[in-house]
Design a protein around this motif. Structure first.
Motif, PDB file in Angstrom:
ATOM      1  N   GLY A   4       0.787  -1.228   0.000  1.00  0.00           N
ATOM      2  CA  GLY A   4       0.000   0.000   0.000  1.00  0.00           C
ATOM      3  C   GLY A   4       0.815   1.272   0.000  1.00  0.00           C
ATOM      4  O   GLY A   4       0.270   2.359   0.078  1.00  0.00           O
ATOM      5  N   ALA A   5       2.122   1.181  -0.102  1.00  0.00           N
ATOM      6  CA  ALA A   5       2.989   2.368  -0.112  1.00  0.00           C
ATOM      7  C   ALA A   5       3.643   2.484  -1.485  1.00  0.00           C
ATOM      8  O   ALA A   5       4.822   2.219  -1.645  1.00  0.00           O
ATOM      9  CB  ALA A   5       4.029   2.277   0.982  1.00  0.00           C
ATOM     10  N   CYS A   6       2.857   2.850  -2.455  1.00  0.00           N
ATOM     11  CA  CYS A   6       3.336   2.852  -3.834  1.00  0.00           C
ATOM     12  C   CYS A   6       3.109   4.213  -4.494  1.00  0.00           C
ATOM     13  O   CYS A   6       2.197   4.944  -4.143  1.00  0.00           O
ATOM     14  CB  CYS A   6       2.583   1.815  -4.650  1.00  0.00           C
ATOM     15  N   VAL A   7       3.931   4.492  -5.464  1.00  0.00           N
ATOM     16  CA  VAL A   7       3.696   5.604  -6.370  1.00  0.00           C
ATOM     17  C   VAL A   7       3.022   5.007  -7.596  1.00  0.00           C
ATOM     18  O   VAL A   7       3.484   4.006  -8.136  1.00  0.00           O
ATOM     19  CB  VAL A   7       5.016   6.306  -6.745  1.00  0.00           C
ATOM     20  N   GLU A   8       1.924   5.600  -8.015  1.00  0.00           N
ATOM     21  CA  GLU A   8       1.169   5.080  -9.149  1.00  0.00           C
ATOM     22  C   GLU A   8       1.008   6.163 -10.210  1.00  0.00           C
ATOM     23  O   GLU A   8       0.926   7.351  -9.886  1.00  0.00           O
ATOM     24  CB  GLU A   8      -0.213   4.620  -8.691  1.00  0.00           C
ATOM     25  N   LEU A   9       0.939   5.733 -11.466  1.00  0.00           N
ATOM     26  CA  LEU A   9       0.788   6.635 -12.599  1.00  0.00           C
ATOM     27  C   LEU A   9      -0.455   6.261 -13.393  1.00  0.00           C
ATOM     28  O   LEU A   9      -0.826   5.085 -13.449  1.00  0.00           O
ATOM     29  CB  LEU A   9       2.005   6.537 -13.522  1.00  0.00           C
ATOM     30  N   ALA A  10      -1.070   7.279 -14.018  1.00  0.00           N
ATOM     31  CA  ALA A  10      -2.240   7.042 -14.864  1.00  0.00           C
ATOM     32  C   ALA A  10      -2.322   8.136 -15.919  1.00  0.00           C
ATOM     33  O   ALA A  10      -1.945   9.282 -15.664  1.00  0.00           O
ATOM     34  CB  ALA A  10      -3.517   7.048 -14.032  1.00  0.00           C
ATOM     35  N   PRO A  11      -2.809   7.787 -17.117  1.00  0.00           N
ATOM     36  CA  PRO A  11      -3.050   8.829 -18.103  1.00  0.00           C
ATOM     37  C   PRO A  11      -4.147   9.759 -17.593  1.00  0.00           C
ATOM     38  O   PRO A  11      -5.118   9.314 -16.984  1.00  0.00           O
ATOM     39  CB  PRO A  11      -3.501   8.063 -19.348  1.00  0.00           C
TER      40      PRO A  11
END
Length: 68
Positions: free
Chosen positions: A18-25
């Motif tokens: 649960g400690a993540c960096v996430e990317l999205a368009p």
């Protein structure tokens, strides 16, 4: 929580803690970046060129000193 109906992607090395960096368009050439443990904070938005420059620097080790 999935504001804006975005499909978020995280690195497989992040695991499931649960400690993540996430990317999205984010549309119109923008890319959203968020901290998965702090979903109440709006994501940061970057252009493709900005994110490409950052990833290039990360791949070449420019930020490795921050991890030591």
């Amino acid at each position: 929580m999935n504001p804006g109906g975005r499909t978020w992607t995280k690195a497989t090395a992040s695991g499931d803690n649960g400690a993540c960096v996430e990317l999205a368009p984010a549309g119109d050439g923008w890319i959203a970046l968020r901290d998965s443990k702090n979903l109440d904070v709006p994501p940061l938005l970057y252009t493709r060129a900005e994110l490409a420059a950052f990833l290039d620097g990360a791949k070449s080790g420019e930020f490795d000193h921050l991890l030591t």
